[in-house]
Motif scaffolding. Structure first.
Motif, PDB file in Angstrom:
ATOM      1  N   PHE A   1      55.333   1.731  25.265  1.00 56.58           N
ATOM      2  CA  PHE A   1      53.931   1.913  24.890  1.00 56.58           C
ATOM      3  C   PHE A   1      53.382   0.761  24.049  1.00 56.58           C
ATOM      4  CE2 PHE A   1      55.408   6.168  25.872  1.00 56.58           C
ATOM      5  CZ  PHE A   1      54.353   6.687  26.610  1.00 56.58           C
ATOM      6  N   LEU A   2      54.234  -0.161  23.627  1.00 55.57           N
ATOM      7  CA  LEU A   2      53.789  -1.242  22.748  1.00 55.57           C
ATOM      8  C   LEU A   2      53.229  -2.399  23.564  1.00 55.57           C
ATOM      9  CD1 LEU A   2      56.536  -1.186  19.995  1.00 55.57           C
ATOM     10  CD2 LEU A   2      54.362   0.057  20.116  1.00 55.57           C
ATOM     11  N   ARG A   3      52.044  -2.164  24.115  1.00 50.84           N
ATOM     12  CA  ARG A   3      51.315  -3.176  24.886  1.00 50.84           C
ATOM     13  C   ARG A   3      49.821  -2.910  24.722  1.00 50.84           C
ATOM     14  NH1 ARG A   3      52.445  -0.562  30.854  1.00 50.84           N
ATOM     15  NH2 ARG A   3      53.655   1.197  30.059  1.00 50.84           N
ATOM     16  N   THR A   4      49.012  -3.843  25.145  1.00 53.31           N
ATOM     17  CA  THR A   4      47.576  -3.678  24.937  1.00 53.31           C
ATOM     18  C   THR A   4      47.004  -2.616  25.871  1.00 53.31           C
ATOM     19  OG1 THR A   4      46.762  -5.265  26.576  1.00 53.31           O
ATOM     20  CG2 THR A   4      47.495  -6.159  24.440  1.00 53.31           C
TER      21      THR A   4
ATOM     22  N   ILE B   1      39.320  -3.170  20.927  1.00 53.83           N
ATOM     23  CA  ILE B   1      40.487  -2.294  20.776  1.00 53.83           C
ATOM     24  C   ILE B   1      41.476  -2.510  21.906  1.00 53.83           C
ATOM     25  CG2 ILE B   1      41.220   0.129  21.006  1.00 53.83           C
ATOM     26  CD1 ILE B   1      40.360  -0.500  18.188  1.00 53.83           C
ATOM     27  N   LEU B   2      40.987  -2.683  23.124  1.00 58.11           N
ATOM     28  CA  LEU B   2      41.890  -2.780  24.272  1.00 58.11           C
ATOM     29  C   LEU B   2      42.669  -4.095  24.296  1.00 58.11           C
ATOM     30  CD1 LEU B   2      39.815  -1.133  27.152  1.00 58.11           C
ATOM     31  CD2 LEU B   2      41.556  -0.121  25.670  1.00 58.11           C
ATOM     32  N   ASP B   3      42.306  -5.047  23.427  1.00 55.15           N
ATOM     33  CA  ASP B   3      43.071  -6.296  23.296  1.00 55.15           C
ATOM     34  C   ASP B   3      44.104  -6.212  22.180  1.00 55.15           C
ATOM     35  OD1 ASP B   3      41.639  -7.488  25.346  1.00 55.15           O
ATOM     36  OD2 ASP B   3      40.179  -8.423  23.996  1.00 55.15           O
ATOM     37  N   ARG B   4      44.104  -5.123  21.461  1.00 58.20           N
ATOM     38  CA  ARG B   4      44.981  -4.976  20.302  1.00 58.20           C
ATOM     39  C   ARG B   4      46.408  -4.683  20.762  1.00 58.20           C
ATOM     40  NH1 ARG B   4      43.666  -3.354  14.916  1.00 58.20           N
ATOM     41  NH2 ARG B   4      45.422  -2.431  13.801  1.00 58.20           N
ATOM     42  N   LEU B   5      47.378  -5.414  20.227  1.00 56.53           N
ATOM     43  CA  LEU B   5      48.788  -5.192  20.545  1.00 56.53           C
ATOM     44  C   LEU B   5      49.391  -4.350  19.430  1.00 56.53           C
ATOM     45  CD1 LEU B   5      51.193  -5.762  22.425  1.00 56.53           C
ATOM     46  CD2 LEU B   5      51.697  -7.778  20.998  1.00 56.53           C
ATOM     47  N   PRO B   6      49.688  -3.078  19.672  1.00 51.99           N
ATOM     48  CA  PRO B   6      50.201  -2.217  18.601  1.00 51.99           C
ATOM     49  C   PRO B   6      51.597  -2.628  18.161  1.00 51.99           C
ATOM     50  CG  PRO B   6      50.267  -1.084  20.707  1.00 51.99           C
ATOM     51  CD  PRO B   6      49.540  -2.361  20.946  1.00 51.99           C
ATOM     52  N   ALA B   7      51.842  -2.532  16.857  1.00 46.36           N
ATOM     53  CA  ALA B   7      53.140  -2.905  16.306  1.00 46.36           C
ATOM     54  C   ALA B   7      54.110  -1.736  16.286  1.00 46.36           C
ATOM     55  CB  ALA B   7      52.958  -3.454  14.891  1.00 46.36           C
ATOM     56  N   SER B   8      53.579  -0.510  16.348  1.00 50.75           N
ATOM     57  CA  SER B   8      54.425   0.676  16.323  1.00 50.75           C
ATOM     58  C   SER B   8      53.716   1.790  17.090  1.00 50.75           C
ATOM     59  CB  SER B   8      54.711   1.109  14.879  1.00 50.75           C
ATOM     60  OG  SER B   8      53.512   1.475  14.229  1.00 50.75           O
ATOM     61  N   PRO B   9      54.469   2.776  17.580  1.00 54.31           N
ATOM     62  CA  PRO B   9      53.856   3.812  18.417  1.00 54.31           C
ATOM     63  C   PRO B   9      52.743   4.604  17.738  1.00 54.31           C
ATOM     64  CG  PRO B   9      56.239   3.849  18.669  1.00 54.31           C
ATOM     65  CD  PRO B   9      55.942   2.914  17.541  1.00 54.31           C
TER      66      PRO B   9
ATOM     67  N   ALA C   1      50.241   8.631  26.941  1.00 53.55           N
ATOM     68  CA  ALA C   1      50.065   8.765  25.496  1.00 53.55           C
ATOM     69  C   ALA C   1      48.988   9.810  25.275  1.00 53.55           C
ATOM     70  CB  ALA C   1      49.660   7.431  24.871  1.00 53.55           C
ATOM     71  N   ILE C   2      49.232  10.774  24.364  1.00 58.59           N
ATOM     72  CA  ILE C   2      48.330  11.922  24.259  1.00 58.59           C
ATOM     73  C   ILE C   2      48.209  12.429  22.830  1.00 58.59           C
ATOM     74  CG2 ILE C   2      50.191  13.583  24.765  1.00 58.59           C
ATOM     75  CD1 ILE C   2      48.093  15.187  26.417  1.00 58.59           C
ATOM     76  N   ASP C   3      47.010  12.837  22.481  1.00 59.29           N
ATOM     77  CA  ASP C   3      46.744  13.607  21.270  1.00 59.29           C
ATOM     78  C   ASP C   3      46.351  15.000  21.750  1.00 59.29           C
ATOM     79  OD1 ASP C   3      45.979  14.749  18.922  1.00 59.29           O
ATOM     80  OD2 ASP C   3      44.440  13.264  18.418  1.00 59.29           O
ATOM     81  N   PRO C   4      47.276  15.955  21.687  1.00 56.75           N
ATOM     82  CA  PRO C   4      47.006  17.265  22.294  1.00 56.75           C
ATOM     83  C   PRO C   4      45.833  18.018  21.681  1.00 56.75           C
ATOM     84  CG  PRO C   4      49.354  16.971  21.889  1.00 56.75           C
ATOM     85  CD  PRO C   4      48.650  15.859  21.170  1.00 56.75           C
ATOM     86  N   ILE C   5      45.630  17.876  20.376  1.00 55.78           N
ATOM     87  CA  ILE C   5      44.474  18.485  19.710  1.00 55.78           C
ATOM     88  C   ILE C   5      43.905  17.475  18.719  1.00 55.78           C
ATOM     89  CG2 ILE C   5      43.701  20.216  18.043  1.00 55.78           C
ATOM     90  CD1 ILE C   5      43.873  21.412  20.721  1.00 55.78           C
ATOM     91  N   ASP C   6      42.706  16.975  19.018  1.00 60.49           N
ATOM     92  CA  ASP C   6      42.010  16.062  18.112  1.00 60.49           C
ATOM     93  C   ASP C   6      41.062  16.879  17.233  1.00 60.49           C
ATOM     94  OD1 ASP C   6      40.822  13.375  17.265  1.00 60.49           O
ATOM     95  OD2 ASP C   6      39.066  14.417  18.076  1.00 60.49           O
ATOM     96  N   GLY C   7      41.083  16.589  15.930  1.00 65.13           N
ATOM     97  CA  GLY C   7      40.203  17.297  15.006  1.00 65.13           C
ATOM     98  C   GLY C   7      40.733  18.644  14.589  1.00 65.13           C
ATOM     99  N   SER C   8      42.059  18.780  14.510  1.00 63.39           N
ATOM    100  CA  SER C   8      42.641  20.097  14.249  1.00 63.39           C
ATOM    101  C   SER C   8      42.272  20.645  12.876  1.00 63.39           C
ATOM    102  CB  SER C   8      44.159  20.070  14.414  1.00 63.39           C
ATOM    103  OG  SER C   8      44.776  19.236  13.447  1.00 63.39           O
TER     104      SER C   8
END
Length: 322
Positions: free
Chosen positions: A137-140, A291-299, A107-114
């Motif tokens: 990717f929908l896991r903690t 944050i690392l315990d959070r289960l995302p609902a969508s990508p 999982a990647i953000d190629p440019i943060d703060g664009s």
């Protein structure tokens, strides 16, 4: 190149020699090797073209700049060559399959703060490496095997962890390779510097507004000590500074439309930051829970984010609980 009187031969183990071959480390190496061309294009600014030219709109409704899309395509090529299976990128609505059946996904953000492209402010890149799994990717974030970032400032720095501490390497431009400059970083327990966008404070939860008021009172208020304030408007820039100097960052949810669940993305912004900060002895939460315990609902879901020195992250949680 200017050399200072006390400069000598380059020091620091090369990143290639420091990281073992194979597994998630191999992907971290591949991402690091793809960073120098991106840093070089950033340094060229508008000489060859406008990196801020609008070329599209991403899933969140953010306008995509030429550099956003260029960085995305550049990193996809590097990840494909590294044998990565699937990629979740901020710049693509759907998950991208590169090598079916591969052992690891990214999982990647190629440019943060664009939003700061072209004005000299810090920019960055964020990523996590996960073992391939049926749930995608929908896991903690506890599944993360490695994470890292690139910080594009007056130096180009690469922070990373494979689960054995957080380390930083700096780009040696003469050889286009990273050399280790900080190993096993540890955050102090208490933060002296706080980073947040004060213009949004009036929209915050009342408990968080109380925290900010008490903070500003310094040694004359209930906190009993003074704090400094910083706001770079780029999560990677804040992460890099906090890993090196300590502090605390927050981008909370607020009452504005579209900000009810925060604004940063769980999987490719908050999770890599949380992994690196925890590996450095700090904490990262959504205000209340790790944050690392959070289960995302969508990508591409949003999350509030608080990270940095443990004591201040816990203090913010107490104010939010009031």
């Amino acid at each position: 190149m200017l050399r200072l009187p006390n400069d000598g031969a380059p020091t620091g183990t090369s990143l290639e020699d420091y990281l073992p071959e194979g597994g998630p480390s191999e992907i971290v190496r591949a991402i690091a090797q793809a960073v120098p061309p991106l840093a070089a294009r950033l340094a060229e600014g508008r000489i060859y073209g406008d990196p801020t030219a609008i070329v599209g709109v991403n899933d969140s409704g953010d306008r995509q700049k030429a550099l956003d899309v260029g960085a995305h395509d550049h990193m996809l090529a590097a990840l494909r060559a590294a044998g990565v299976g699937r990629v979740l990128s901020e710049e693509a609505d759907a998950v991208i399959t590169l090598n079916p059946g591969a052992a690891f996904d990214v999982a990647i953000d190629p440019i943060d703060g664009s939003g700061s492209i072209g004005i000299g402010a810090p920019l960055g890149l964020l990523f996590t490496v996960l073992p391939a799994a049926p749930e995608g990717f929908l896991r903690t974030g506890r599944s993360i095997r490695a994470a890292g970032y690139a910080s594009f400032g007056h130096s180009c720095d690469f922070g990373f962890s494979t689960g054995n501490g957080t380390h930083i390497a700096t780009l040696d431009p003469s050889q286009s390779r990273f050399r280790l400059t900080h190993e096993n970083l540890r955050l102090p327990e208490q933060a002296k510097t706080i980073a947040y966008n004060a213009s949004n404070e009036r929209h915050w939860h009342p408990g968080l507004q109380a925290w900010a008021r008490d903070l500003r009172l310094g040694k004359d208020g209930p906190r009993g000590r003074n704090f400094n304030m910083r706001w770079l408007a780029a999560a990677v820039g804040e992460l890099h500074r906090i890993l090196l100097l300590g502090g605390c960052f927050l981008y909370p949810s607020d009452r504005r439309k579209g900000y009810e669940n925060g604004r940063l993305r769980t999987l490719y912004e908050a999770c890599p930051i949380a992994f690196l900060v925890e590996q450095a002895g700090g904490a990262a939460t959504d205000g209340l829970s790790p944050i690392l315990d959070r289960l995302p609902a969508s990508p591409h879901e949003n999350t509030p984010l608080v990270f940095g020195c443990k004591d201040e992250v816990a203090t913010i949680a107490r104010y939010l609980s009031q």
